[in-house]
Design a protein around this motif. Sequence first.
Motif, PDB file in Angstrom:
ATOM      1  N   LEU A  99       0.813  -1.214   0.000  1.00 12.92           N
ATOM      2  CA  LEU A  99       0.000   0.000   0.000  1.00 12.92           C
ATOM      3  C   LEU A  99       0.848   1.265   0.000  1.00 12.92           C
ATOM      4  O   LEU A  99       0.337   2.351  -0.277  1.00 12.92           O
ATOM      5  CB  LEU A  99      -0.927   0.017   1.233  1.00 12.92           C
ATOM      6  CG  LEU A  99      -1.881  -1.173   1.377  1.00 12.92           C
ATOM      7  CD1 LEU A  99      -2.695  -1.037   2.659  1.00 12.92           C
ATOM      8  CD2 LEU A  99      -2.795  -1.290   0.175  1.00 12.92           C
ATOM      9  N   ASP A 100       2.151   1.140   0.306  1.00 11.85           N
ATOM     10  CA  ASP A 100       3.029   2.312   0.363  1.00 11.85           C
ATOM     11  C   ASP A 100       3.314   2.845  -1.036  1.00 11.85           C
ATOM     12  O   ASP A 100       3.421   2.081  -1.998  1.00 11.85           O
ATOM     13  CB  ASP A 100       4.358   1.964   1.045  1.00 11.85           C
ATOM     14  CG  ASP A 100       4.191   1.629   2.514  1.00 11.85           C
ATOM     15  OD1 ASP A 100       3.151   2.008   3.087  1.00 11.85           O
ATOM     16  OD2 ASP A 100       5.091   0.983   3.081  1.00 11.85           O
ATOM     17  N   THR A 101       3.492   4.164  -1.141  1.00  9.87           N
ATOM     18  CA  THR A 101       3.832   4.792  -2.419  1.00  9.87           C
ATOM     19  C   THR A 101       5.297   4.550  -2.733  1.00  9.87           C
ATOM     20  O   THR A 101       6.170   4.925  -1.948  1.00  9.87           O
ATOM     21  CB  THR A 101       3.571   6.305  -2.372  1.00  9.87           C
ATOM     22  OG1 THR A 101       2.193   6.533  -2.084  1.00  9.87           O
ATOM     23  CG2 THR A 101       3.926   6.966  -3.706  1.00  9.87           C
ATOM     24  N   PRO A 102       5.610   3.911  -3.867  1.00  7.30           N
ATOM     25  CA  PRO A 102       7.018   3.672  -4.222  1.00  7.30           C
ATOM     26  C   PRO A 102       7.814   4.972  -4.281  1.00  7.30           C
ATOM     27  O   PRO A 102       7.350   5.978  -4.814  1.00  7.30           O
ATOM     28  CB  PRO A 102       6.913   3.027  -5.612  1.00  7.30           C
ATOM     29  CG  PRO A 102       5.551   2.425  -5.648  1.00  7.30           C
ATOM     30  CD  PRO A 102       4.678   3.353  -4.863  1.00  7.30           C
ATOM     31  N   GLY A 103       9.018   4.921  -3.705  1.00  7.00           N
ATOM     32  CA  GLY A 103       9.892   6.086  -3.725  1.00  7.00           C
ATOM     33  C   GLY A 103       9.717   7.022  -2.554  1.00  7.00           C
ATOM     34  O   GLY A 103      10.543   7.903  -2.327  1.00  7.00           O
ATOM     35  N   ARG A 104       8.648   6.846  -1.774  1.00  6.35           N
ATOM     36  CA  ARG A 104       8.380   7.782  -0.677  1.00  6.35           C
ATOM     37  C   ARG A 104       9.360   7.593   0.487  1.00  6.35           C
ATOM     38  O   ARG A 104       9.747   8.538   1.150  1.00  6.35           O
ATOM     39  CB  ARG A 104       6.940   7.612  -0.196  1.00  6.35           C
ATOM     40  CG  ARG A 104       6.508   8.659   0.828  1.00  6.35           C
ATOM     41  CD  ARG A 104       5.014   8.603   1.077  1.00  6.35           C
ATOM     42  NE  ARG A 104       4.598   9.523   2.125  1.00  6.35           N
ATOM     43  CZ  ARG A 104       4.384  10.813   1.952  1.00  6.35           C
ATOM     44  NH1 ARG A 104       4.567  11.343   0.770  1.00  6.35           N
ATOM     45  NH2 ARG A 104       4.011  11.574   2.940  1.00  6.35           N
ATOM     46  N   THR A 105       9.731   6.340   0.744  1.00  2.85           N
ATOM     47  CA  THR A 105      10.714   6.040   1.778  1.00  2.85           C
ATOM     48  C   THR A 105      11.781   5.135   1.186  1.00  2.85           C
ATOM     49  O   THR A 105      11.649   4.642   0.073  1.00  2.85           O
ATOM     50  CB  THR A 105      10.056   5.321   2.976  1.00  2.85           C
ATOM     51  OG1 THR A 105       9.678   3.996   2.580  1.00  2.85           O
ATOM     52  CG2 THR A 105       8.825   6.072   3.473  1.00  2.85           C
ATOM     53  N   ALA A 143      13.600   8.699 -11.191  1.00  2.23           N
ATOM     54  CA  ALA A 143      12.416   8.340 -10.412  1.00  2.23           C
ATOM     55  C   ALA A 143      12.725   7.132  -9.550  1.00  2.23           C
ATOM     56  O   ALA A 143      13.154   6.097 -10.054  1.00  2.23           O
ATOM     57  CB  ALA A 143      11.227   8.039 -11.342  1.00  2.23           C
ATOM     58  N   GLY A 144      12.523   7.274  -8.240  1.00  2.00           N
ATOM     59  CA  GLY A 144      12.770   6.133  -7.359  1.00  2.00           C
ATOM     60  C   GLY A 144      13.137   6.566  -5.962  1.00  2.00           C
ATOM     61  O   GLY A 144      13.016   7.737  -5.585  1.00  2.00           O
ATOM     62  N   ARG A 145      13.572   5.604  -5.179  1.00  2.00           N
ATOM     63  CA  ARG A 145      13.997   5.888  -3.808  1.00  2.00           C
ATOM     64  C   ARG A 145      15.251   6.754  -3.826  1.00  2.00           C
ATOM     65  O   ARG A 145      16.167   6.525  -4.629  1.00  2.00           O
ATOM     66  CB  ARG A 145      14.282   4.578  -3.057  1.00  2.00           C
ATOM     67  CG  ARG A 145      13.033   3.754  -2.807  1.00  2.00           C
ATOM     68  CD  ARG A 145      13.313   2.513  -1.984  1.00  2.00           C
ATOM     69  NE  ARG A 145      13.965   1.477  -2.763  1.00  2.00           N
ATOM     70  CZ  ARG A 145      15.154   0.956  -2.481  1.00  2.00           C
ATOM     71  NH1 ARG A 145      15.852   1.410  -1.449  1.00  2.00           N
ATOM     72  NH2 ARG A 145      15.661   0.011  -3.214  1.00  2.00           N
ATOM     73  N   LEU A 146      15.291   7.738  -2.950  1.00  2.00           N
ATOM     74  CA  LEU A 146      16.439   8.637  -2.893  1.00  2.00           C
ATOM     75  C   LEU A 146      17.515   8.046  -1.988  1.00  2.00           C
ATOM     76  O   LEU A 146      17.956   8.649  -1.013  1.00  2.00           O
ATOM     77  CB  LEU A 146      16.003  10.030  -2.406  1.00  2.00           C
ATOM     78  CG  LEU A 146      14.931  10.699  -3.251  1.00  2.00           C
ATOM     79  CD1 LEU A 146      14.661  12.116  -2.750  1.00  2.00           C
ATOM     80  CD2 LEU A 146      15.308  10.708  -4.722  1.00  2.00           C
ATOM     81  N   ASP A 147      17.932   6.872  -2.347  1.00  2.00           N
ATOM     82  CA  ASP A 147      18.946   6.118  -1.635  1.00  2.00           C
ATOM     83  C   ASP A 147      20.251   6.262  -2.406  1.00  2.00           C
ATOM     84  O   ASP A 147      20.249   6.147  -3.636  1.00  2.00           O
ATOM     85  CB  ASP A 147      18.508   4.649  -1.587  1.00  2.00           C
ATOM     86  CG  ASP A 147      19.400   3.775  -0.735  1.00  2.00           C
ATOM     87  OD1 ASP A 147      20.640   3.961  -0.798  1.00  2.00           O
ATOM     88  OD2 ASP A 147      18.879   2.885  -0.049  1.00  2.00           O
ATOM     89  N   PRO A 148      21.382   6.528  -1.725  1.00  2.00           N
ATOM     90  CA  PRO A 148      22.648   6.641  -2.455  1.00  2.00           C
ATOM     91  C   PRO A 148      22.928   5.462  -3.368  1.00  2.00           C
ATOM     92  O   PRO A 148      23.563   5.618  -4.415  1.00  2.00           O
ATOM     93  CB  PRO A 148      23.682   6.727  -1.331  1.00  2.00           C
ATOM     94  CG  PRO A 148      22.947   7.347  -0.190  1.00  2.00           C
ATOM     95  CD  PRO A 148      21.547   6.802  -0.284  1.00  2.00           C
ATOM     96  N   PHE A 149      22.428   4.271  -3.003  1.00  2.95           N
ATOM     97  CA  PHE A 149      22.626   3.088  -3.841  1.00  2.95           C
ATOM     98  C   PHE A 149      21.969   3.264  -5.208  1.00  2.95           C
ATOM     99  O   PHE A 149      22.406   2.695  -6.197  1.00  2.95           O
ATOM    100  CB  PHE A 149      22.068   1.851  -3.137  1.00  2.95           C
ATOM    101  CG  PHE A 149      22.490   0.545  -3.752  1.00  2.95           C
ATOM    102  CD1 PHE A 149      23.724  -0.014  -3.439  1.00  2.95           C
ATOM    103  CD2 PHE A 149      21.657  -0.125  -4.637  1.00  2.95           C
ATOM    104  CE1 PHE A 149      24.126  -1.220  -4.011  1.00  2.95           C
ATOM    105  CE2 PHE A 149      22.044  -1.333  -5.209  1.00  2.95           C
ATOM    106  CZ  PHE A 149      23.284  -1.877  -4.896  1.00  2.95           C
ATOM    107  N   LYS A 150      20.893   4.067  -5.251  1.00  2.00           N
ATOM    108  CA  LYS A 150      20.168   4.307  -6.501  1.00  2.00           C
ATOM    109  C   LYS A 150      20.837   5.393  -7.354  1.00  2.00           C
ATOM    110  O   LYS A 150      20.522   5.529  -8.537  1.00  2.00           O
ATOM    111  CB  LYS A 150      18.721   4.700  -6.209  1.00  2.00           C
ATOM    112  CG  LYS A 150      17.911   3.620  -5.509  1.00  2.00           C
ATOM    113  CD  LYS A 150      17.638   2.446  -6.423  1.00  2.00           C
ATOM    114  CE  LYS A 150      16.727   1.416  -5.765  1.00  2.00           C
ATOM    115  NZ  LYS A 150      16.437   0.276  -6.652  1.00  2.00           N
ATOM    116  N   GLY A 151      21.682   6.199  -6.739  1.00  4.63           N
ATOM    117  CA  GLY A 151      22.519   7.117  -7.504  1.00  4.63           C
ATOM    118  C   GLY A 151      21.923   8.418  -7.990  1.00  4.63           C
ATOM    119  O   GLY A 151      22.375   8.930  -9.027  1.00  4.63           O
ATOM    120  N   GLY A 169      10.940  11.531  -5.970  1.00  5.16           N
ATOM    121  CA  GLY A 169      11.136  10.584  -4.882  1.00  5.16           C
ATOM    122  C   GLY A 169      11.163  11.298  -3.552  1.00  5.16           C
ATOM    123  O   GLY A 169      11.273  12.526  -3.479  1.00  5.16           O
ATOM    124  N   GLY A 170      11.061  10.547  -2.481  1.00  2.00           N
ATOM    125  CA  GLY A 170      11.102  11.130  -1.150  1.00  2.00           C
ATOM    126  C   GLY A 170       9.770  11.735  -0.752  1.00  2.00           C
ATOM    127  O   GLY A 170       8.738  11.543  -1.389  1.00  2.00           O
TER     128      GLY A 170
END
Length: 407
Positions: free
Chosen positions: A15-21, A227-235, A256-257
Amino acid sequence: MPYSVAMLSVHTSPLDTPGRTKDAGGMNIYIRALAAALARRGIKVDIFTRCSDPQLPQIVQLDSLVRVIHISAGPQSPVHKHHLYQYLPTFARQIEEFRSSEDGYYDVVHSHYWLSGVAALTLAERWNVPHVTMFHTLARLKQMAHPDEPEPPLRLEMEQQLVQQVDHIIAATSDERSQLLRFCGAASNSVSVIPCGVDLELFAAHEKENARAKLGLETSRPLLLFAGRLDPFKGPDVLLRAASLMKEDALVVIVGGRSGQDEDVYKLRELAVQLGIAERVRFLEAQPQTCMPLLYSAADVTVVPSYHESFGFAAVESLACGTPVVATRAGGLMTVVQHEKTGFLVSRCPGFFAERLDALLRDPALRQHMSVAARSSVLQFGWAHVAEQVHHLYNVLVDEANCLLAQ
């Protein structure tokens, strides 16, 4: 044959929005979309996830055959996934109590990510049913891709145990299957390649100028999308650094975020200022799936600079909308993006990204050629086809289990 399936997703809810966390991404899309596609084949799916908000109802009915069931295990508040292992026995016990209270049954347990896999081991043994797992990301492969960021030893150990103990593993690509066999010691007959999917009806091209107008984005500059998670792994920082090196004056849109005080957004804003490109960088909070086709259509190029992707949802969604992709030459991205046909695959270095992005933006004919080829390249990833393959795997595993019981 119709089945009743218990799907487990301990650390993040569909149910969570992708990229929000940092925990909500492609896996959330996968679980929800696969469950819906299986339901269209007559399969009942209960998705069990940890309750992180006491305001949520225990059961959310997604359609007549799909439910999301919130299980109390640990605090009813967000908990970092690295701290969830201690609650897995409670999580499994509460699922069994829920099943017992409804006098229900399941034919298959299908777990997602290692935490769910550990909890599912107990349930599959108790119910005497097959256990299928999909890791989505493997610690060992992440560590190989990014050695400077070690993974928790517990995760490495538990994933190795799961590889040896589950009945079957689904890998998103042939590359992932090869790595499971080579580096994790999986048996060749225990790993099947079934790709992730894309909603081909939702993800379709919109006219570029209209898409930008609806989004309130300027039309005079070329547009690059992350577009995506704002994780350093995602770049996302790699894209910003690449943009600062480019000769083309491109607008960079990062989706994202969360809105408000988001540390990841703050860090990226600061980096844009340091690089001198803040005036041409736009930040949008994570968007629902229904809004993403407009964003992909508004972009000239989608950029996926991850260290590693098991599949690469942003890439396949972008291609379905006819937008070329420039991505890291790593993992599942090498399956999704056809180099020099639907985009470019490059080493994970801002300079290499800048070079390819400049080349693509300066060549409208090449962009058009890639755009035409893009959608047809991902038609194989439609959810109906993915669900058909998963259903077939269930058939095989349940038949095998029944044969063993009959002996």
